[in-house]
Write a protein that holds these residues in place. Structure first.
Motif, mmCIF file in Angstrom:
data_model
loop_
_atom_site.group_PDB
_atom_site.id
_atom_site.type_symbol
_atom_site.label_atom_id
_atom_site.label_comp_id
_atom_site.label_asym_id
_atom_site.label_seq_id
_atom_site.Cartn_x
_atom_site.Cartn_y
_atom_site.Cartn_z
ATOM 1 N N ALA A 4 1.015 -1.296 0.020
ATOM 2 C CA ALA A 4 -0.053 0.115 0.000
ATOM 3 C C ALA A 4 0.706 1.141 -0.158
ATOM 4 O O ALA A 4 0.536 2.279 -0.703
ATOM 5 N N GLY A 5 1.956 1.426 0.390
ATOM 6 C CA GLY A 5 2.778 2.482 0.645
ATOM 7 C C GLY A 5 3.655 2.348 -0.641
ATOM 8 O O GLY A 5 4.019 3.721 -1.108
ATOM 9 N N ALA A 6 3.825 1.478 -1.345
ATOM 10 C CA ALA A 6 4.547 1.569 -2.534
ATOM 11 C C ALA A 6 3.820 1.923 -3.712
ATOM 12 O O ALA A 6 4.067 2.509 -4.692
ATOM 13 N N TYR A 7 2.353 1.601 -3.635
ATOM 14 C CA TYR A 7 1.505 2.034 -4.696
ATOM 15 C C TYR A 7 0.352 2.828 -4.131
ATOM 16 O O TYR A 7 -0.870 2.380 -4.275
ATOM 17 N N PRO A 8 0.357 3.965 -3.404
ATOM 18 C CA PRO A 8 -0.730 4.848 -2.910
ATOM 19 C C PRO A 8 -1.787 4.981 -3.682
ATOM 20 O O PRO A 8 -2.943 5.193 -3.389
ATOM 21 N N GLU A 9 -1.628 5.274 -5.125
ATOM 22 C CA GLU A 9 -2.423 5.488 -5.899
ATOM 23 C C GLU A 9 -3.460 4.372 -6.465
ATOM 24 O O GLU A 9 -4.557 4.494 -7.013
ATOM 25 N N ARG A 10 -3.383 3.210 -5.965
ATOM 26 C CA ARG A 10 -4.011 1.909 -6.195
ATOM 27 C C ARG A 10 -4.393 1.681 -4.950
ATOM 28 O O ARG A 10 -5.617 0.656 -5.022
ATOM 29 N N PHE A 11 -4.215 1.963 -3.935
ATOM 30 C CA PHE A 11 -4.707 1.412 -2.396
ATOM 31 C C PHE A 11 -5.595 2.681 -1.591
ATOM 32 O O PHE A 11 -4.789 3.405 -1.175
ATOM 33 N N VAL A 12 -6.712 2.405 -1.413
ATOM 34 C CA VAL A 12 -7.486 3.409 -0.520
ATOM 35 C C VAL A 12 -7.803 2.709 1.023
ATOM 36 O O VAL A 12 -8.377 3.414 1.574
ATOM 37 N N ALA A 13 -7.457 1.405 1.003
ATOM 38 C CA ALA A 13 -7.940 0.693 2.099
ATOM 39 C C ALA A 13 -6.792 -0.416 2.362
ATOM 40 O O ALA A 13 -6.583 -1.187 1.517
ATOM 41 N N GLY A 14 -6.567 -0.804 3.514
ATOM 42 C CA GLY A 14 -5.526 -1.574 3.791
ATOM 43 C C GLY A 14 -5.514 -2.257 5.234
ATOM 44 O O GLY A 14 -6.180 -1.582 6.095
ATOM 45 N N ALA A 15 -5.387 -3.333 5.490
ATOM 46 C CA ALA A 15 -5.205 -4.129 6.874
ATOM 47 C C ALA A 15 -3.964 -4.919 7.190
ATOM 48 O O ALA A 15 -3.692 -5.696 6.149
ATOM 49 N N SER A 16 -3.870 -4.905 8.399
ATOM 50 C CA SER A 16 -2.729 -5.937 8.864
ATOM 51 C C SER A 16 -2.879 -6.526 10.124
ATOM 52 O O SER A 16 -3.676 -5.770 11.109
ATOM 53 N N LEU A 17 -3.177 -7.838 10.252
ATOM 54 C CA LEU A 17 -3.302 -8.721 11.503
ATOM 55 C C LEU A 17 -2.106 -9.363 12.000
ATOM 56 O O LEU A 17 -1.514 -9.895 11.253
ATOM 57 N N HIS A 18 -2.210 -8.836 13.197
ATOM 58 C CA HIS A 18 -0.938 -9.550 13.894
ATOM 59 C C HIS A 18 0.303 -9.411 13.327
ATOM 60 O O HIS A 18 0.981 -10.233 13.210
ATOM 61 N N GLY A 19 0.552 -8.105 12.605
ATOM 62 C CA GLY A 19 1.710 -7.781 11.645
ATOM 63 C C GLY A 19 3.111 -7.882 12.678
ATOM 64 O O GLY A 19 3.073 -7.744 14.036
ATOM 65 N N THR A 20 4.312 -8.136 11.951
ATOM 66 C CA THR A 20 5.326 -8.066 12.740
ATOM 67 C C THR A 20 6.140 -7.087 12.116
ATOM 68 O O THR A 20 6.122 -6.755 10.663
ATOM 69 N N GLN A 21 7.146 -6.731 12.758
ATOM 70 C CA GLN A 21 8.402 -5.779 12.115
ATOM 71 C C GLN A 21 7.615 -4.442 11.423
ATOM 72 O O GLN A 21 8.127 -4.216 10.432
ATOM 73 N N LEU A 22 6.591 -4.192 12.137
ATOM 74 C CA LEU A 22 6.082 -2.784 11.527
ATOM 75 C C LEU A 22 6.565 -1.454 11.838
ATOM 76 O O LEU A 22 6.662 -0.574 11.342
ATOM 77 N N VAL A 23 7.359 -1.691 12.939
ATOM 78 C CA VAL A 23 8.293 -0.711 13.261
ATOM 79 C C VAL A 23 9.806 -1.137 13.674
ATOM 80 O O VAL A 23 9.945 -1.976 14.371
ATOM 81 N N SER A 24 10.815 -0.738 12.899
ATOM 82 C CA SER A 24 12.056 -1.175 13.170
ATOM 83 C C SER A 24 12.977 -0.119 12.709
ATOM 84 O O SER A 24 12.589 1.262 12.252
ATOM 85 N N ASP A 25 14.431 -0.137 12.803
ATOM 86 C CA ASP A 25 15.527 0.791 12.646
ATOM 87 C C ASP A 25 15.763 0.574 10.993
ATOM 88 O O ASP A 25 16.466 1.434 10.529
ATOM 89 N N ARG A 26 15.048 -0.541 10.423
ATOM 90 C CA ARG A 26 15.757 -0.571 8.997
ATOM 91 C C ARG A 26 15.175 0.311 8.262
ATOM 92 O O ARG A 26 14.064 1.076 8.524
ATOM 93 N N ASP A 27 15.496 0.538 7.103
ATOM 94 C CA ASP A 27 15.350 1.679 6.220
ATOM 95 C C ASP A 27 14.089 1.317 5.363
ATOM 96 O O ASP A 27 13.287 2.214 4.855
ATOM 97 N N ASP A 28 13.646 -0.146 5.295
ATOM 98 C CA ASP A 28 12.767 -0.309 4.489
ATOM 99 C C ASP A 28 11.159 -0.840 5.605
ATOM 100 O O ASP A 28 10.485 -1.495 5.351
ATOM 101 N N SER A 29 11.354 -0.239 6.808
ATOM 102 C CA SER A 29 10.414 -0.493 7.915
ATOM 103 C C SER A 29 9.006 0.069 7.385
ATOM 104 O O SER A 29 9.068 1.236 6.931
#
Length: 113
Positions: A4-29
């Motif tokens: 959804a972040g890579a293609y914001p023009e195509r996504f107006v809704a998104g969901a994550s269930l029990h996501g992992t590594q949603l926040v990290s120090d990595r550049d691709d976090s």
């Protein structure tokens, strides 16, 4: 979240269930993409999930502050990581059903226009 972040023009809704590594120090976090999201984004979290402990959930919420997306989430009391998978011994039907209720309501809001 990354798609959804890579293609914001195509996504107006998104969901994550029990996501992992949603926040990290990595550049691709995923949390580094919050300014690209559009529409609405929902996250369902388990209360007993070391991958989404309160500091992670707080950092994610802060990352969405001032962004052009309506971010909302729910923490399911007593649930453990992977609670939404029905074939797992830790499946929490009540929590998973609540997630789907919120996700489908979000889809109706975003796609009914």
């Amino acid at each position: 979240m990354c798609v959804a972040g890579a293609y914001p023009e195509r996504f107006v809704a998104g969901a994550s269930l029990h996501g992992t590594q949603l926040v990290s120090d990595r550049d691709d976090s995923p949390h580094r993409l919050t300014d690209r999201f559009r529409g609405q984004l929902y996250c369902g979290f388990a209360e007993k999930d070391p991958n989404a402990a309160p500091p992670v959930r707080q950092a994610l919420s802060e990352a969405f502050t001032g962004c052009p997306v309506d971010y909302f989430y729910e923490v399911h009391p007593g649930a453990e990581h992977s609670y939404a998978l029905p074939d797992r011994d830790i499946h929490d039907k009540r929590a998973a059903n609540r997630d789907w209720e919120l996700i489908f309501a979000m889809f109706r809001r975003q796609f009914s226009a």
